[in-house]
Design a protein around this motif. Structure first.
Motif, PDB file in Angstrom:
ATOM      1  N   GLU A  85      -6.025   9.083  -5.299  1.00 54.89           N
ATOM      2  CA  GLU A  85      -5.872   8.409  -6.583  1.00 54.89           C
ATOM      3  C   GLU A  85      -4.439   7.893  -6.720  1.00 54.89           C
ATOM      4  O   GLU A  85      -3.504   8.510  -6.245  1.00 54.89           O
ATOM      5  CB  GLU A  85      -6.169   9.398  -7.715  1.00 54.89           C
ATOM      6  N   LYS A  86      -4.303   6.738  -7.382  1.00 59.36           N
ATOM      7  CA  LYS A  86      -2.976   6.163  -7.604  1.00 59.36           C
ATOM      8  C   LYS A  86      -2.841   5.753  -9.059  1.00 59.36           C
ATOM      9  O   LYS A  86      -3.817   5.398  -9.712  1.00 59.36           O
ATOM     10  CB  LYS A  86      -2.766   4.901  -6.759  1.00 59.36           C
ATOM     11  N   ARG A  87      -1.602   5.777  -9.539  1.00 61.03           N
ATOM     12  CA  ARG A  87      -1.264   5.210 -10.848  1.00 61.03           C
ATOM     13  C   ARG A  87      -0.337   4.041 -10.568  1.00 61.03           C
ATOM     14  O   ARG A  87       0.685   4.212  -9.909  1.00 61.03           O
ATOM     15  CB  ARG A  87      -0.587   6.248 -11.729  1.00 61.03           C
ATOM     16  N   VAL A  88      -0.705   2.856 -11.055  1.00 59.19           N
ATOM     17  CA  VAL A  88       0.078   1.662 -10.767  1.00 59.19           C
ATOM     18  C   VAL A  88       0.452   0.937 -12.054  1.00 59.19           C
ATOM     19  O   VAL A  88      -0.325   0.900 -13.007  1.00 59.19           O
ATOM     20  CB  VAL A  88      -0.682   0.692  -9.823  1.00 59.19           C
TER      21      VAL A  88
END
Length: 103
Positions: free
Chosen positions: A74-77
């Protein structure tokens, strides 16, 4: 426009500011915006746009070299959504005027 271009424009427009003061002002604003996004806050600048954080869920991808499956976490961008006034002013630009000016 680069950060130094922004500092230069600010110092030129407001003669009471020294270049160093303009540099500090730009750094302070950008640091405050970065800190707010890091804490998960949304930033809205009326007429310009809003900055927020989007979550990209985990997924399965492929290694382009070997073709094997790879788990992508998972990534937060950061995400920018232009405001109505900015969209409309950019829309009025003549066709083909999308390159940055050369100094």
């Amino acid at each position: 426009m680069t950060r130094s271009d922004l500092v230069e424009a600010l110092a030129t427009r407001f003669h009471q500011l020294t270049y160093r003061d303009a540099e500090l002002a730009v750094k302070t604003v950008l640091d405050a915006m970065s800190d707010a996004l890091e804490r998960g806050h949304r930033i809205e600048i009326r007429g310009f746009g809003s900055f927020s954080i989007n979550r990209r869920p985990p997924r399965i991808g492929r290694n382009p070299r070997s073709g094997e499956r790879v788990e992508i976490p998972e990534k937060r961008v950061p995400h920018f959504k232009p405001g109505k006034a900015l969209r409309e002013s950019v829309e009025k630009l003549p066709a083909g005027n999308t390159q940055t000016p050369q100094a």
